[in-house]
Scaffold this active site. Sequence first.
Site, PDB file in Angstrom:
ATOM      1  N   HIS A 177       0.817  -1.222   0.000  1.00  0.00           N
ATOM      2  CA  HIS A 177       0.000   0.000   0.000  1.00  0.00           C
ATOM      3  C   HIS A 177       0.848   1.268   0.000  1.00  0.00           C
ATOM      4  CE1 HIS A 177      -4.079  -1.771   0.736  1.00  0.00           C
ATOM      5  NE2 HIS A 177      -3.315  -2.805   0.978  1.00  0.00           N
ATOM      6  N   ASP A 390       3.562   9.510  -1.018  1.00  0.00           N
ATOM      7  CA  ASP A 390       2.377   8.784  -0.562  1.00  0.00           C
ATOM      8  C   ASP A 390       2.131   7.629  -1.520  1.00  0.00           C
ATOM      9  OD1 ASP A 390       0.086   8.309   0.966  1.00  0.00           O
ATOM     10  OD2 ASP A 390      -0.519  10.418   0.953  1.00  0.00           O
TER      11      ASP A 390
HETATM   12  P1  ADQ Z   1      -3.056   6.339   4.718  1.00  0.00           P
HETATM   13  O1  ADQ Z   1      -1.658   6.818   4.913  1.00  0.00           O
HETATM   14  O2  ADQ Z   1      -3.850   6.185   5.933  1.00  0.00           O
HETATM   15  O3  ADQ Z   1      -3.107   4.983   3.880  1.00  0.00           O
HETATM   16  P2  ADQ Z   1      -4.953   7.688   2.796  1.00  0.00           P
HETATM   17  O4  ADQ Z   1      -4.877   6.915   1.542  1.00  0.00           O
HETATM   18  O5  ADQ Z   1      -5.082   9.137   2.553  1.00  0.00           O
HETATM   19  O6  ADQ Z   1      -3.703   7.494   3.748  1.00  0.00           O
HETATM   20  O7  ADQ Z   1      -6.224   7.198   3.616  1.00  0.00           O
HETATM   21  C1  ADQ Z   1      -6.684   7.879   4.750  1.00  0.00           C
HETATM   22  C2  ADQ Z   1      -8.110   7.429   5.051  1.00  0.00           C
HETATM   23  O8  ADQ Z   1      -8.467   7.947   6.338  1.00  0.00           O
HETATM   24  C3  ADQ Z   1      -9.115   7.980   4.056  1.00  0.00           C
HETATM   25  O9  ADQ Z   1      -9.955   6.945   3.610  1.00  0.00           O
HETATM   26  C4  ADQ Z   1      -9.912   9.023   4.841  1.00  0.00           C
HETATM   27  O10 ADQ Z   1     -11.294   9.036   4.573  1.00  0.00           O
HETATM   28  C5  ADQ Z   1      -9.712   8.617   6.267  1.00  0.00           C
HETATM   29  N1  ADQ Z   1      -9.679   9.868   7.060  1.00  0.00           N
HETATM   30  C6  ADQ Z   1      -8.903  10.905   6.799  1.00  0.00           C
HETATM   31  N2  ADQ Z   1      -9.154  11.888   7.661  1.00  0.00           N
HETATM   32  C7  ADQ Z   1     -10.112  11.478   8.483  1.00  0.00           C
HETATM   33  C8  ADQ Z   1     -10.776  12.050   9.587  1.00  0.00           C
HETATM   34  N3  ADQ Z   1     -10.478  13.263  10.020  1.00  0.00           N
HETATM   35  N4  ADQ Z   1     -11.704  11.334  10.206  1.00  0.00           N
HETATM   36  C9  ADQ Z   1     -11.994  10.113   9.777  1.00  0.00           C
HETATM   37  N5  ADQ Z   1     -11.389   9.516   8.739  1.00  0.00           N
HETATM   38  C10 ADQ Z   1     -10.454  10.183   8.102  1.00  0.00           C
HETATM   39  C11 ADQ Z   1      -2.161   4.033   3.303  1.00  0.00           C
HETATM   40  C12 ADQ Z   1      -1.096   4.640   2.382  1.00  0.00           C
HETATM   41  C13 ADQ Z   1      -1.780   5.455   1.295  1.00  0.00           C
HETATM   42  C14 ADQ Z   1      -2.749   4.567   0.525  1.00  0.00           C
HETATM   43  C15 ADQ Z   1      -3.686   3.824   1.466  1.00  0.00           C
HETATM   44  C16 ADQ Z   1      -4.513   2.772   0.734  1.00  0.00           C
HETATM   45  O11 ADQ Z   1      -0.202   5.459   3.117  1.00  0.00           O
HETATM   46  O12 ADQ Z   1      -0.823   5.998   0.401  1.00  0.00           O
HETATM   47  O13 ADQ Z   1      -3.537   5.375  -0.338  1.00  0.00           O
HETATM   48  O14 ADQ Z   1      -2.953   3.150   2.481  1.00  0.00           O
HETATM   49  O15 ADQ Z   1      -3.714   1.892   0.012  1.00  0.00           O
END
Ligand code: ADQ
Length: 504
Positions: A177, A390
């Site tokens: 991921h 990312d």
């Molecule tokens: P993350 O580093 O966690 O994931 P991201 O892909 O942006 O990063 O996902 C974050 C998730 O958290 C989103 O689905 C979002 O809706 C949720 N979220 C964000 N802010 C929030 C809040 N304030 N309250 C509740 N929920 C919130 C890792 C990798 C990424 C990759 C994903 C999936 O680091 O690059 O995209 O896995 O493979």
Amino acid sequence: MDEDRNIGSESDVRRLVVVSNRLPVVMSETVDGWHVEPGSGGLVTALAPVLRNRGGLWIGWSGTSEEEGVAEALAETTEGVGYSLVPISLTPEETDKHYRGFSNEIIWPLFHDLQSLCNFDPAYWKAYEKVNDKFARVITRETVANDFVWVHDYHLMLVASRLKAMGLRAKVGFFLHIPFPPLDIFVKLPWRFQILKALLDFDLLGFQTMRDRRNFIHCVRALVGQTEMCGRGQVCDIQVASRTVRVGAFPISIDYDALVEEARSKEVAESAWHIHENLPERQIILGVDRLDYTKGIPSRLQAYRRLLERYPEHRNKVTLVQVVVPSRRGIPGYEELKTTIERLVGEINGQFTHESGWIPIHYIYRSLSRYELLGYYRTAEITLITPLKDGMNLVAKEYCASSLEENGVLVLSEFAGAAAELQRWALLVNPYDIVGMSDVIHQALTMEPGERHRRMHRLRQTIRRHDIFWWVDSFLNASIARSLDSFPVVDDYVPEAGSARRSG
Ligand code: ADQ
């Protein structure tokens, strides 16, 4: 335990066995026993329908070192859904050194090109091996040769090599991921050979982007030596000794239709209305991130300060809403990052807050409810996604899906995996270039409505076409499983006695 199962008795029914560091549930102990709540997030949404009624398994850490009653509570939760959750219990020392240590103090910073933040403690490696071994033992016990095992993420890179040593015959795929780093960064890892060779024991390796896949292939070429490489295309085969390993780029996505539905709901509309009420007549710029040094929050704040200095016409008219979700408490660096962010927010607000009542930054440090989050997505005219690096960044895709009026502007770091798909219609920035970023925010703020609409329309089309179900299908299509049809729905599926009731 049926010892023969691990070396693969054949079965007519192929099952999908998902393995991730954490099970997709949140468990808490109450006076009445365990309380289990379903987890949220894209992976659960995507994989639950694939597992449901097909007798599949999801194996992972339960989130607790306790064993008693855990498997029973999980079995109760999944009763009637047609798949089972198999818990693995880890001691506090194992989670400390495997999860906090090796995974998040070594692999996480290194794979995000931040090697100066790595703590290459040899004790972490021992724990990483031990926990991967533990997972492999449970997988071996729970699967048969015809199953397809799909392992997720950087916590479990050694699993296939351990499974092989244990004689498992089932095919095993892996999806990373996070990004895969370039060779000159990967070689700094003291266990580079072990990790690379272990990855090559998977039958299928999935990366987020072609760049990650290319980085991986460069590392194999340089460190493993004689291997026959693949050509172009999303998926290709590499020949390592007598084995063929399939490698592909499969950009992860969101459940687009469900998110659009949610964004249309009354609750989200109400939440958006409240946000507008509190920030009347302001253009809202949004930042939403887990508290993490890879997300580039301090540089984004600095770019916003430069915007207000260089383009004073935006003062009093824009508000940056920066949401930071608490994350990875107790890991070095995260507390300092929080202090840095809060100091910058204080400085910028102190510098520009106006007697009219205008406050340039609204800072929120907590997890938002789904409705609130979508309310912010719907209200924001611009969203700034500026990670230093990312894997993908799902917030970018969620924001576009929620832009029902198609009038939002996505400002996106060129180092987010999402940029590979969205670069033509988002405004790209280099998060290390503070002045450049402030110019791009200005460009977004002054963009003509027609252009905003054209760009957002194309962004949404791209994401809708390549949603989370497309992602699951493309990974499974590349695997020996070939397609979802390989995992037949079992009418009246009844879990095998004892399955998912044993803890690791
Ligand atoms: P993350 O580093 O966690 O994931 P991201 O892909 O942006 O990063 O996902 C974050 C998730 O958290 C989103 O689905 C979002 O809706 C949720 N979220 C964000 N802010 C929030 C809040 N304030 N309250 C509740 N929920 C919130 C890792 C990798 C990424 C990759 C994903 C999936 O680091 O690059 O995209 O896995 O493979």
